[in-house]
Scaffold this active site. Structure first.
Site, short mmCIF file in Angstrom:
data_model
loop_
_atom_site.label_atom_id
_atom_site.label_comp_id
_atom_site.label_asym_id
_atom_site.label_seq_id
_atom_site.Cartn_x
_atom_site.Cartn_y
_atom_site.Cartn_z
N HIS A 91 -2.38 6.64 4.76
CA HIS A 91 -2.03 6.74 4.82
C HIS A 91 -0.75 7.90 4.45
CE1 HIS A 91 -1.16 2.22 5.65
NE2 HIS A 91 -1.15 1.89 5.00
N CYS A 132 0.97 -1.41 -0.22
CA CYS A 132 0.06 -0.28 0.04
C CYS A 132 0.95 1.31 0.16
CB CYS A 132 -1.30 -0.50 1.23
SG CYS A 132 -0.25 -0.18 2.79
#
Ligand code: A2P
Length: 335
Positions: free
Chosen positions: A243, A130
């Protein structure tokens, strides 16, 4: 008439698997039959697909007979065992685990960067980590223009990247602390509520973590440039989704912050949010539930004449995992 496909989701009850199902629905993926697979623990559960309940089945060796597309998000050991079987049964397997990413013959794909690696027919395609996905989506247009020689990145990663159990742990720790109770620590080595842990995945011999080395190696593979020097520090923070990354790059040819903004404004999958006079910059909460990579705080590095600093944010479960996998499947169906 558009062809319809038999699609299996392995790890359907997990954080990423669930988003894979939502992405298939939202993007109106041409599904003929859908099959939800998980461990034996989940047999008896149902999950909705387009308003109808679908039974969760146990992932087994013969789960993929008659299926053409398998989306995997059930962990690396499960992928190692079942992904090759699914490919042999005739599926394209889009695997979200780290199991096959660095295998030279297995494509590691971010559709905005290297869609040409998606080939027709059965086989395994790896979905990158990710934190790597969102970074390369932002950096690829810059690399193509002025060649990036060096990257230094620090990440601020949400707990959902660890899976459903970590989401529950953060929620419980916050509630326990608010109630004056000692928080229970099970998933991470230390309390994650109101804390930052510079420790994602295991430590390696070079004292980097495996997550940090994934960013190094996967970025080079996706950008198809082994000469880029990369150093990463990956940090788990008490955020549920999204994130954030502080990314510093050194380029071969000088590029100005304005040129970077202009480039990224037309880049696929990128949204520039950068107007500091009006306090405009992306945050994890802004990215939650969205599919784009948000970039802001684009500025010249005051310590290096060919340095640029960026702030890159994306929903780790969406673009960082589920959306990227479904985008790969969409391109594959057109090959
Ligand atoms: P289950 O819910 O039955 O345990 P997460 O990343 O959120 O932790 O989710 C992991 C996913 O992978 C879940 O759907 C989980 O199913 C599934 N899974 C874990 N281990 C296995 C296994 N050995 N076989 C099949 N599915 C598994």
């Amino acid at each position: 008439m558009e062809r319809l496909w038999n699609v299996a989701v392995a790890g359907a009850t997990g954080a990423v698997g669930n988003q894979m199902i939502r992405c298939l629905e939202e993007r109106d993926f041409p599904v003929k039959n859908i099959r939800f697979l998980a461990s034996a623990r989940s047999v008896g559960k149902t999950l909705p697909y387009k308003g109808k309940p679908v039974a969760v089945e146990e992932l087994k060796e013969d789960s993929f007979n008659d299926f053409e597309i398998a989306l995997f998000s059930a962990g690396a050991s499960t992928s190692l065992r079942f992904a090759p079987l699914a490919a042999r049964a005739g599926c394209v397997v889009i695997d979200n685990s780290s199991a096959f990413r660095m295998e030279p013959k297995i494509p590691l794909v971010v559709p905005e960067c290297n869609p040409q690696r998606i080939v027709a027919g059965p086989g395994i395609i790896a979905n990158p980590n990710c934190s790597t996905i969102q970074m390369v989506v932002a950096l690829k247009p810059i690399h193509d223009q002025v060649r990036i020689k060096r990257i230094i990145v620090s990440t601020y990663q949400a707990v959902s990247g660890t899976g459903q159990k970590a989401i529950v742990e953060l929620r419980n720790q916050i509630a326990d602390l608010a109630a004056g109770k000692e928080p229970e620590i099970k998933v991470y080595p230390y309390q994650i509520a109101y804390n930052c842990l510079p420790h994602i995945d295991v430590f390696l011999e070079n004292d980097y973590t495996k997550e940090e080395m994934k960013m190094v190696n996967e970025t080079r593979k996706i950008l198809e440039d082994d000469t880029i020097r990369i150093s990463a520090t990956t940090v788990r923070v008490p955020v549920f989704y999204g994130h954030s990354e502080a990314v510093y790059i050194e380029t071969e040819k000088k590029i100005t912050p304005q040129e970077v903004k202009d480039l990224l404004r037309t880049a696929p999958g990128v949204v520039v949010m950068d107007d500091v006079a009006k306090k405009v910059y992306p945050t994890a909460l802004v990215s939650e539930g969205k599919d784009e990579v948000f970039v802001g705080r684009i500025r010249e590095d005051i310590s290096h004449e060919k340095g640029i600093v960026l702030w890159v944010v994306s929903d780790n479960i969406r673009k960082g995992a589920a959306t990227n996998a479904v985008q790969i499947a969409e391109i594959w169906t057109k090959r």
